[in-house]
Design a protein around this motif. Structure first.
Motif, short mmCIF file in Angstrom:
data_model
loop_
_atom_site.label_atom_id
_atom_site.label_comp_id
_atom_site.label_asym_id
_atom_site.label_seq_id
_atom_site.Cartn_x
_atom_site.Cartn_y
_atom_site.Cartn_z
N ASP A 107 8.23 -4.39 -17.29
CA ASP A 107 7.86 -5.81 -17.25
C ASP A 107 6.89 -6.12 -16.11
N LEU A 108 6.74 -5.20 -15.17
CA LEU A 108 5.87 -5.41 -14.02
C LEU A 108 4.45 -5.01 -14.36
N VAL A 109 3.67 -6.01 -14.74
CA VAL A 109 2.27 -5.80 -15.12
C VAL A 109 1.41 -6.77 -14.32
N PRO A 110 0.12 -6.51 -14.18
CA PRO A 110 -0.74 -7.40 -13.39
C PRO A 110 -0.63 -8.86 -13.81
N HIS A 111 -0.62 -9.72 -12.80
CA HIS A 111 -0.58 -11.18 -12.91
C HIS A 111 0.80 -11.75 -13.22
N VAL A 112 1.81 -10.91 -13.34
CA VAL A 112 3.18 -11.39 -13.53
C VAL A 112 3.78 -11.68 -12.16
N SER A 113 4.59 -12.71 -12.08
CA SER A 113 5.31 -13.05 -10.84
C SER A 113 6.72 -12.52 -10.93
N VAL A 114 7.22 -11.97 -9.83
CA VAL A 114 8.53 -11.33 -9.85
C VAL A 114 9.28 -11.58 -8.55
N ARG A 115 10.57 -11.82 -8.67
CA ARG A 115 11.46 -11.94 -7.50
C ARG A 115 12.17 -10.60 -7.30
N GLY A 116 12.55 -10.34 -6.04
CA GLY A 116 13.31 -9.15 -5.74
C GLY A 116 12.49 -8.03 -5.13
N VAL A 117 11.20 -8.26 -4.98
CA VAL A 117 10.32 -7.25 -4.38
C VAL A 117 10.24 -7.48 -2.87
N ALA A 118 9.97 -8.72 -2.49
CA ALA A 118 9.86 -9.10 -1.07
C ALA A 118 10.96 -10.09 -0.73
N PRO A 119 11.47 -10.06 0.49
CA PRO A 119 12.58 -10.93 0.85
C PRO A 119 12.22 -12.42 0.95
N ASP A 120 10.92 -12.72 1.09
CA ASP A 120 10.50 -14.10 1.30
C ASP A 120 10.24 -14.89 0.04
N GLY A 121 10.49 -14.33 -1.13
CA GLY A 121 10.27 -15.06 -2.37
C GLY A 121 9.50 -14.24 -3.37
N PRO A 122 9.09 -14.88 -4.46
CA PRO A 122 8.40 -14.16 -5.53
C PRO A 122 7.02 -13.68 -5.08
N VAL A 123 6.54 -12.65 -5.76
CA VAL A 123 5.22 -12.09 -5.51
C VAL A 123 4.48 -11.98 -6.83
N SER A 124 3.17 -11.86 -6.75
CA SER A 124 2.33 -11.68 -7.93
C SER A 124 1.89 -10.22 -8.00
N ALA B 298 9.70 5.82 -11.96
CA ALA B 298 9.25 5.32 -10.66
C ALA B 298 7.83 4.79 -10.77
N LEU B 299 7.53 3.78 -9.95
CA LEU B 299 6.18 3.25 -9.91
C LEU B 299 5.85 2.75 -8.52
N GLU B 300 4.55 2.72 -8.23
CA GLU B 300 4.06 2.09 -7.01
C GLU B 300 3.52 0.73 -7.42
N ILE C 209 4.85 -1.11 -2.65
CA ILE C 209 6.24 -0.67 -2.58
C ILE C 209 6.50 0.30 -3.72
N LEU C 210 7.35 1.29 -3.47
CA LEU C 210 7.80 2.18 -4.54
C LEU C 210 9.07 1.60 -5.13
N LEU C 211 9.13 1.52 -6.44
CA LEU C 211 10.31 1.03 -7.15
C LEU C 211 10.79 2.08 -8.12
N TYR C 212 12.11 2.15 -8.25
CA TYR C 212 12.76 3.14 -9.11
C TYR C 212 13.66 2.43 -10.11
N ARG C 213 14.12 3.14 -11.13
CA ARG C 213 15.00 2.55 -12.14
C ARG C 213 16.19 1.83 -11.51
N GLN C 214 16.77 2.39 -10.46
CA GLN C 214 17.93 1.75 -9.84
C GLN C 214 17.59 0.42 -9.19
#
Length: 74
Positions: free
Chosen positions: A6-23, A34-36, A49-54
Motif C-alpha cells: 500500500d506504500l506507493v508515491p504520494h500516499v500518506s501513512v501513519r506509523g512511519v515517523a513518531p510526529d504524525g503522518p508522512v507522504s 522488505a523495502l526502503e 527508513i527500512l520497513l519489514y513485514r513485521q
C-alpha cells in the motif's frame, strides 16, 4: 493496518515517523518482505527508513494529509 504494498508515491501513512503522518516519496523493494521508504514529513523534511513485514501492523494509510505533495488513493 496497511500492507507494504500500500506504500506507493504520494500516499500518506501513519506509523512511519513518531510526529504524525508522512507522504511517501519513493519505495525500493528488497525481495518480497522488505523495502526502503523515502518519505516527507509535515515540515517538508525528507528521510528514509527500512520497513519489514513485521512493521505492517503499525502502518495505516490515511487521507487528508499533505506534506507539499498531493495525496492519491486508488
Amino acid at each position: 493496518m496497511s500492507r507494504l504494498e500500500d506504500l506507493v508515491p504520494h500516499v500518506s501513512v501513519r506509523g512511519v515517523a513518531p510526529d504524525g503522518p508522512v507522504s511517501v516519496v519513493s519505495v525500493r523493494w528488497f525481495g518480497a518482505d522488505a523495502l526502503e521508504l523515502t518519505y516527507k514529513d509535515g515540515e517538508g523534511k525528507v528521510a528514509n527508513i527500512l520497513l519489514y513485514r513485521q512493521d505492517e501492523s503499525g502502518l495505516e494509510v490515511v487521507e487528508g494529509f499533505d506534506a507539499s505533495q498531493p495525496t492519491f488513493h486508488d
